[in-house]
Design an enzyme around this catalytic site. Structure first.
Site, PDB file in Angstrom:
ATOM      1  N   CYS A  21      -6.133   7.947  -1.256  1.00  0.00           N
ATOM      2  CA  CYS A  21      -6.475   9.205  -0.600  1.00  0.00           C
ATOM      3  C   CYS A  21      -5.227   9.717   0.123  1.00  0.00           C
ATOM      4  CB  CYS A  21      -7.597   9.113   0.408  1.00  0.00           C
ATOM      5  SG  CYS A  21      -9.126   8.509  -0.289  1.00  0.00           S
ATOM      6  N   ARG A  33      -1.904   9.402  -4.756  1.00  0.00           N
ATOM      7  CA  ARG A  33      -2.684   8.524  -3.878  1.00  0.00           C
ATOM      8  C   ARG A  33      -4.177   8.517  -4.217  1.00  0.00           C
ATOM      9  NH1 ARG A  33       0.175   7.209   0.676  1.00  0.00           N
ATOM     10  NH2 ARG A  33      -1.751   6.604   1.667  1.00  0.00           N
ATOM     11  N   TRP A  59      -9.540   9.037  -3.564  1.00  0.00           N
ATOM     12  CA  TRP A  59      -9.778   7.894  -4.446  1.00  0.00           C
ATOM     13  C   TRP A  59     -11.032   7.244  -3.894  1.00  0.00           C
ATOM     14  CZ3 TRP A  59     -10.181   2.529  -4.123  1.00  0.00           C
ATOM     15  CH2 TRP A  59     -10.081   1.841  -5.345  1.00  0.00           C
ATOM     16  N   ASN A 115      -8.600   9.200   5.355  1.00  0.00           N
ATOM     17  CA  ASN A 115      -8.119   8.235   4.371  1.00  0.00           C
ATOM     18  C   ASN A 115      -8.315   6.854   4.979  1.00  0.00           C
ATOM     19  OD1 ASN A 115      -6.569   6.592   2.680  1.00  0.00           O
ATOM     20  ND2 ASN A 115      -4.652   7.189   3.650  1.00  0.00           N
ATOM     21  N   GLY A 116      -9.005   5.969   4.281  1.00  0.00           N
ATOM     22  CA  GLY A 116      -9.229   4.626   4.789  1.00  0.00           C
ATOM     23  C   GLY A 116     -10.668   4.211   4.559  1.00  0.00           C
ATOM     24  N   GLU A 158       3.604  -8.543 -16.948  1.00  0.00           N
ATOM     25  CA  GLU A 158       3.907  -7.166 -16.538  1.00  0.00           C
ATOM     26  C   GLU A 158       3.715  -6.191 -17.710  1.00  0.00           C
ATOM     27  OE1 GLU A 158       4.085  -5.608 -13.970  1.00  0.00           O
ATOM     28  OE2 GLU A 158       5.196  -3.789 -14.413  1.00  0.00           O
ATOM     29  N   LYS A 171       1.123  -3.058 -17.682  1.00  0.00           N
ATOM     30  CA  LYS A 171       1.525  -1.673 -17.953  1.00  0.00           C
ATOM     31  C   LYS A 171       0.648  -1.076 -19.042  1.00  0.00           C
ATOM     32  CE  LYS A 171       3.219  -0.971 -15.237  1.00  0.00           C
ATOM     33  NZ  LYS A 171       3.726  -1.659 -14.087  1.00  0.00           N
ATOM     34  N   GLU A 206      -3.149  -0.606 -17.930  1.00  0.00           N
ATOM     35  CA  GLU A 206      -3.471   0.378 -16.894  1.00  0.00           C
ATOM     36  C   GLU A 206      -3.303   1.816 -17.340  1.00  0.00           C
ATOM     37  OE1 GLU A 206       0.559  -0.320 -14.234  1.00  0.00           O
ATOM     38  OE2 GLU A 206      -1.134   0.625 -13.260  1.00  0.00           O
ATOM     39  N   HIS A 255      -5.253 -23.260 -26.156  1.00  0.00           N
ATOM     40  CA  HIS A 255      -6.252 -23.872 -25.279  1.00  0.00           C
ATOM     41  C   HIS A 255      -7.453 -22.955 -25.054  1.00  0.00           C
ATOM     42  CE1 HIS A 255      -3.653 -27.261 -24.620  1.00  0.00           C
ATOM     43  NE2 HIS A 255      -2.655 -26.442 -24.339  1.00  0.00           N
ATOM     44  N   LYS A 278      -1.901   5.232  -6.533  1.00  0.00           N
ATOM     45  CA  LYS A 278      -0.601   4.570  -6.379  1.00  0.00           C
ATOM     46  C   LYS A 278      -0.551   3.626  -5.181  1.00  0.00           C
ATOM     47  CE  LYS A 278       3.860   4.278  -7.339  1.00  0.00           C
ATOM     48  NZ  LYS A 278       4.091   3.431  -8.514  1.00  0.00           N
TER      49      LYS A 278
HETATM   50  C1  F6R Z   1       0.984  -1.352 -11.452  1.00  0.00           C
HETATM   51  C2  F6R Z   1       1.162  -1.100 -10.037  1.00  0.00           C
HETATM   52  C3  F6R Z   1       0.384  -1.931  -9.079  1.00  0.00           C
HETATM   53  C4  F6R Z   1       1.212  -2.177  -7.797  1.00  0.00           C
HETATM   54  C5  F6R Z   1       0.332  -2.876  -6.758  1.00  0.00           C
HETATM   55  C6  F6R Z   1       1.117  -3.191  -5.513  1.00  0.00           C
HETATM   56  O1  F6R Z   1       1.784  -0.540 -12.231  1.00  0.00           O
HETATM   57  O2  F6R Z   1       1.886  -0.229  -9.643  1.00  0.00           O
HETATM   58  O3  F6R Z   1      -0.022  -3.124  -9.637  1.00  0.00           O
HETATM   59  O4  F6R Z   1       2.315  -2.945  -8.115  1.00  0.00           O
HETATM   60  O5  F6R Z   1      -0.741  -2.053  -6.421  1.00  0.00           O
HETATM   61  O6  F6R Z   1       1.646  -2.053  -4.925  1.00  0.00           O
HETATM   62  P1  F6R Z   1       2.858  -2.136  -3.937  1.00  0.00           P
HETATM   63  O7  F6R Z   1       4.028  -2.644  -4.672  1.00  0.00           O
HETATM   64  O8  F6R Z   1       3.044  -0.737  -3.447  1.00  0.00           O
HETATM   65  O9  F6R Z   1       2.455  -3.079  -2.839  1.00  0.00           O
END
Ligand code: F6R
Length: 600
Positions: A2, A27, A73, A99-100, A477, A481, A484, A500, A595
């Site tokens: 948010c 956000r 969000w 926000n929260g 990773e 990617k 998501e 396994h 994000k």
């Molecule tokens: C995936 C992604 C998330 C962040 C995670 C932690 O692409 O961006 O998995 O890595 O939410 O966020 P930060 O690094 O901001 O603590």
């Protein structure tokens, strides 16, 4: 999660708020709204969906020089127009964005608001109803706001307007980020300086449990006990071009392409005048005093931590554990005698990581935060900070922050090793320079990555990534990617672990992307590829020059074997990007995500 904005001044506020919200869309983007206040009262516009959808319902004829806005969000209540912010009190006098998460909202509802009919399913609505309740009981608005804040448990960044007073926006913060921006004859409120860079680069940071009365010419910060706080503004060092897409179709692609530049910037920022890598001696002392390092992070940052563990253990000879923050909080392992905690977080705002930081600080342990955002909560609250210097990362899927985190961890490990008198047989400055060049070549291989994405991932419902040793971490990773942003079920596995259990999922044509950049496990990972091929898998091997075989689909130029994650991740980022594109997904704003994850 948010984003909130506010404006109070002389100009019409609608466009300033909408443009601010567009910058905060990273956000949260499932619904949005603004409320503006003029002599005819308050006008609320809300819509499910993106800011572009909100724009459609905002009445252009309403002019008002005070307003607040929100992009959501969802936590409590589905994304809908009703649950979108702003929310209003029963009489409509007060209007609020938040926000929260208000953890005790159900209790507050039961104890104070039995006679009020709530319109939404949100936790937020209780806040605005409580303010009105206290005002109706005879308190002035500021005192009613303060009394309300004293009752709230949880996290909040709040902006509130009163239709009976156009001269003030009431603001408060606890655990969720919030800044007040200063202008000439106007002031603004924003979750992130980026949102209001269009009108000011002067900001005042707010601390937890502070409330602020913002007028067009003044900003009065108070503690909840009523004490006035004096705080100087700072200049936000952001360049407007950093937060624009420019000619790129998506932020994610721009940020992937920025990685070579970020590598070079990191080398420069961490070099002294003699060209040697350097880090605040207090941090190095804390590293060397520790008998064990605990890296705490989430998601992509956790994956960077796994790679960093290798550097710190192999080069600086300090044992390291890497933990997912949301688990560590509730399931703390037996700690060593002299632990040092390293928090890795692009945003510096992640609530799960912060919860651990609060705990470990209470236990008296030192903390270092590695973050992209100076002044972020995790940076402020830790003893030490190392910055990523990656520039704003706006795409929800993290790319350049991941490689920046790994590079900074590599620098930290080598400088620590040197301080201990450990001789390393390579020059990290030179190796990172090579990395930057190789990254550039990989970014130029977009056509090939697009082909791989089309060939392997255009219609598949799942995909496996396999690797051994450090390649396994990069596979985690790569899979994150892909899943998501393309919604393909993707998982990263240690090559030897498939047999396994997971190998049962391999069917005719299942794509398996294998990384082979490590000489000591090259034969074993190729054996694992044979195992999946024998069961019908469609393999895509990405290897390193010097280890390649004829069956490999793509060969990455050779770099230092410990630093391969910095380059092997780039093809995986690009493959995920093009897979998402082919499948018609919203690359920068994938569904259900946001994000900055500021809720636990
Ligand atoms: C995936 C992604 C998330 C962040 C995670 C932690 O692409 O961006 O998995 O890595 O939410 O966020 P930060 O690094 O901001 O603590």
């Amino acid at each position: 999660m948010c984003g909130i904005v506010g404006y109070i001044g002389e100009q019409d506020s609608k466009e300033i708020l909408l443009r601010g919200l567009e910058k905060l869309e990273y956000r949260g983007y499932d619904s949005a709204g603004i409320a503006v206040l003029n002599e005819n009262g308050v006008h609320v516009f809300k819509e499910k969906g993106r800011i572009a959808d909100l724009r459609e319902v905002v009445n252009p004829d309403v002019e008002a020089s005070v307003g607040i806005g929100h992009t959501r969000w969802a936590t409590h209540g589905a994304p809908s127009r009703v649950n979108a912010h702003p929310h209003q009190s029963a009489s409509g006098r007060f209007t609020l964005v938040h926000n929260g998460v208000i953890e005790n909202y159900a209790i507050l509802k039961r104890e104070y608001l039995q006679d009020v009919e709530l319109k939404s399913d949100t936790d937020t609505e209780v806040i605005v109803q409580l303010v009105e309740k206290f005002v109706n009981s005879g308190l002035d608005v500021e005192e009613a706001f303060r009394q309300t804040l004293m009752l709230l448990k949880g996290s909040y960044a709040i902006a509130l307007i009163d239709s009976e007073n156009k001269d003030v926006i009431y603001v408060a913060k606890n655990k969720s980020p919030l800044l007040v921006g200063l202008g000439d004859g106007f002031n603004v409120v924003a979750s992130d300086a980026m949102a209001m860079l269009q009108v000011t680069n002067q900001y005042v940071e707010l601390m937890d449990k502070e409330m602020v009365m913002v007028t067009k010419n003044s900003v009065t910060i108070k503690k909840l006990d009523g004490n006035i706080i004096d705080r100087d503004p700072y200049t936000a060092e952001l360049d407007a071009s950093d937060i624009e897409k420019g000619t790129y179709p998506h932020y994610m692609l721009k940020e992937i392409d920025e990685q070579p530049l970020v590598m070079r910037r990191i080398i420069q920022k961490y070099q002294d005048e003699n060209g040697h890598l350097t880090i605040d001696p207090e941090i190095i002392e804390a590293m060397n005093e520790a008998d064990r390092i605990y890296i705490i992070a989430c998601g992509t940052s956790y994956h960077a931590g796994l790679v960093g563990k290798q550097f710190i253990e192999k080069w600086a000879k300090i044992p390291v554990e890497v933990h997912v923050a949301s688990e560590f909080s509730y399931n703390m392992p037996l700690l060593s005698e002299r632990p040092l905690f390293i928090y890795i977080s692009q945003s510096g705002e992640t609530a799960d990581s912060r919860a651990v930081l609060v705990q470990t600080k209470e236990m008296g342990y030192k903390a270092l935060t590695i973050t992209n955002v100076p002044g972020s909560t995790l940076s402020r609250e830790a003893d030490y900070t190392l910055l990523l210097h990656a520039g704003p990362e706006i795409a929800v899927a993290s790319t350049k922050a991941y490689t920046a985190q790994i590079a900074v961890l590599a620098i930290l490990a080598t400088v620590t090793a040197k301080a201990k008198g450990i001789e390393l047989d390579f020059d990290l400055v030179k190796e990172l320079g090579i990395i930057a060049n190789v990254m550039e070549m990989l970014c130029d291989a977009k056509e090939e990555m697009e082909k791989i994405a089309r060939e392997y991932l255009a219609t598949t419902r799942n995909c496996f990534f396999i690797g051994r040793a450090v390649d396994f971490y990069v596979c985690l990773e790569g899979a994150l990617k892909l899943k998501e942003i393309s919604y393909i079920q993707a998982e990263g596995f240690a090559g030897g672990e498939l047999k396994h259990g997971t190998i049962a999922l391999i069917e005719e044509g299942t794509p398996v992307i294998a990384l082979a950049t490590q000489e000591h496990v090259n034969l074993s990972i190729r054996g694992n590829v044979k195992e999946v091929v024998a069961r019908g898998a469609n393999p895509c091997i990405i290897s390193m020059k010097g280890l390649e075989t004829e069956e490999d689909r793509y060969v990455i130029p050779a770099v230092h074997p410990m630093l391969t994650p910095l380059v092997s991740v780039v093809p995986l980022q690009l493959i995920a990007y093009y897979a998402a594109l082919h499948r018609g997904c919203d690359v920068d704003k994938p569904r259900n995500l946001a994000k900055s994850v500021t809720v636990e």
